[in-house]
Design a protein around this motif. Structure first.
Motif, PDB file in Angstrom:
ATOM      1  N   THR A   1      49.394  43.702  44.315  1.00 59.22           N
ATOM      2  CA  THR A   1      48.649  42.676  43.595  1.00 59.22           C
ATOM      3  C   THR A   1      47.175  43.052  43.543  1.00 59.22           C
ATOM      4  O   THR A   1      46.543  43.263  44.588  1.00 59.22           O
TER       5      THR A   1
ATOM      6  N   THR B   1      43.353  39.819  40.321  1.00 59.05           N
ATOM      7  CA  THR B   1      44.406  38.844  40.055  1.00 59.05           C
ATOM      8  C   THR B   1      44.350  37.700  41.067  1.00 59.05           C
ATOM      9  O   THR B   1      44.507  36.526  40.708  1.00 59.05           O
ATOM     10  N   ILE B   2      44.113  38.031  42.344  1.00 56.77           N
ATOM     11  CA  ILE B   2      44.028  36.996  43.382  1.00 56.77           C
ATOM     12  C   ILE B   2      42.829  36.092  43.120  1.00 56.77           C
ATOM     13  O   ILE B   2      42.924  34.855  43.205  1.00 56.77           O
TER      14      ILE B   2
ATOM     15  N   THR C   1      43.365  33.582  40.427  1.00 60.79           N
ATOM     16  CA  THR C   1      44.293  32.480  40.717  1.00 60.79           C
ATOM     17  C   THR C   1      43.658  31.406  41.594  1.00 60.79           C
ATOM     18  O   THR C   1      44.329  30.424  41.929  1.00 60.79           O
TER      19      THR C   1
ATOM     20  N   THR D   1      44.425  29.233  46.897  1.00 61.78           N
ATOM     21  CA  THR D   1      45.214  30.326  46.338  1.00 61.78           C
ATOM     22  C   THR D   1      46.244  30.737  47.379  1.00 61.78           C
ATOM     23  O   THR D   1      46.271  30.182  48.496  1.00 61.78           O
TER      24      THR D   1
ATOM     25  N   ILE E   1      47.910  34.004  49.579  1.00 61.96           N
ATOM     26  CA  ILE E   1      47.727  35.381  50.018  1.00 61.96           C
ATOM     27  C   ILE E   1      49.020  36.144  49.740  1.00 61.96           C
ATOM     28  O   ILE E   1      50.068  35.824  50.319  1.00 61.96           O
ATOM     29  N   PRO E   2      48.999  37.137  48.863  1.00 60.88           N
ATOM     30  CA  PRO E   2      50.225  37.892  48.594  1.00 60.88           C
ATOM     31  C   PRO E   2      50.669  38.666  49.840  1.00 60.88           C
ATOM     32  O   PRO E   2      49.843  39.114  50.649  1.00 60.88           O
TER      33      PRO E   2
ATOM     34  N   TRP F   1      49.076  42.030  50.818  1.00 59.27           N
ATOM     35  CA  TRP F   1      47.711  42.106  51.341  1.00 59.27           C
ATOM     36  C   TRP F   1      47.657  41.699  52.817  1.00 59.27           C
ATOM     37  O   TRP F   1      46.582  41.417  53.345  1.00 59.27           O
TER      38      TRP F   1
END
Length: 256
Positions: free
Chosen positions: A2, A6-7, A10, A20, A22-23, A26
């Motif tokens: 990601t 992009t983060i 969002t 948001t 946290i993917p 990451w």
């Protein structure tokens, strides 16, 4: 993976702040990579006030783990004629995870102009360099491209690092995300993997942040002290021309 942009895109306004997710790509162990959490905090701080001067310093405390849904809040502490202080918190399901104080300061007239030349003879990676995407066992590092450089004397690391996807990022946010990318220097003393946790981080920018050539930053990290589970390390960030653009210091807990 990601992209950091992009983060940031969002981040959704919520109850006086933003939230948001946290993917998973990451994460650093059970928490978000510190450079990502700090970048979220800086982005929120920049958005909290108008016409801020350039970032000069960041004081960051890694209070607890951050993962999943997080909220980010920023508030002005003080704004004078030249400097602005903004505090930003990143809060997760377990409570406060990161607290940062950012200092934004405009240039001021001064009779002092003192700079130590600590440039590097290292040359930035070329098109045929042995570039790798982080470490397979360190999830967040796969968002970065790296090239090993000559290791400085002592216990430490030296690598060229850049975000694999960096388009559209504010230069200060990009630099913050990259600057924390090296493993703790004390791992060189331990001699292998071990549980570690960054506790505090100070990042001082030596001028207005600006992009570097092809996104490459040369990161250095060296241990000054390691005893009874605590280490203190000094770090620098150089641009592709070899000029030091940021100085750093971290306190790191060692569990091995």
């Amino acid at each position: 993976m990601t992209a950091l942009k992009t983060i940031l895109d969002t981040l959704t306004p919520h109850d006086g702040g933003w939230h948001t997710d946290i993917p998973a790509d990451w994460l650093q162990g059970r928490t978000a990579y510190g450079g990502l959490s700090a970048a979220l905090a800086l982005h929120a701080a920049q958005a909290s006030d108008s016409d801020l001067p350039p970032l000069r310093s960041a004081l960051i405390a890694f209070v607890g783990p951050l993962s999943g849904r997080v909220s980010v809040r920023a508030e002005r502490l003080r704004r004078g004629r030249n400097a602005a202080y903004v505090q930003a918190d990143v809060i997760g399901e377990a409570g406060l995870g990161l607290r940062a104080t950012f200092v934004f300061m405009a240039p001021v007239a001064s009779t002092v102009d003192h700079r130590i030349d600590r440039g590097s003879a290292e040359t930035p990676p070329t098109a045929d360099a042995a570039v790798y995407r982080g470490h397979p066992a360190v999830t967040f590092s796969r968002n970065f491209e790296m090239v090993d450089a000559t290791i400085a004397p002592g216990a430490g690391w030296r690598r060229w690092v850049r975000l694999a996807e960096r388009n559209g990022l504010d230069p200060a946010v990009e630099l913050t995300a990259v600057a924390d990318c090296l493993p703790p220097a004390a791992l060189r003393l331990i001699g292998g993997p071990a549980p570690v946790s960054s506790m505090t981080w100070q990042l001082n920018l030596l001028g207005p942040p600006a992009p570097t050539r092809d996104g490459w930053w040369l990161l250095d990290s060296d241990t000054d002290y390691a005893h009874q589970g605590n280490s203190s390390q000094r770090m620098t960030v150089r641009n592709a021309e070899g000029l030091v653009v940021a100085e750093q210091m971290q306190s790191v807990a060692l569990f091995g």
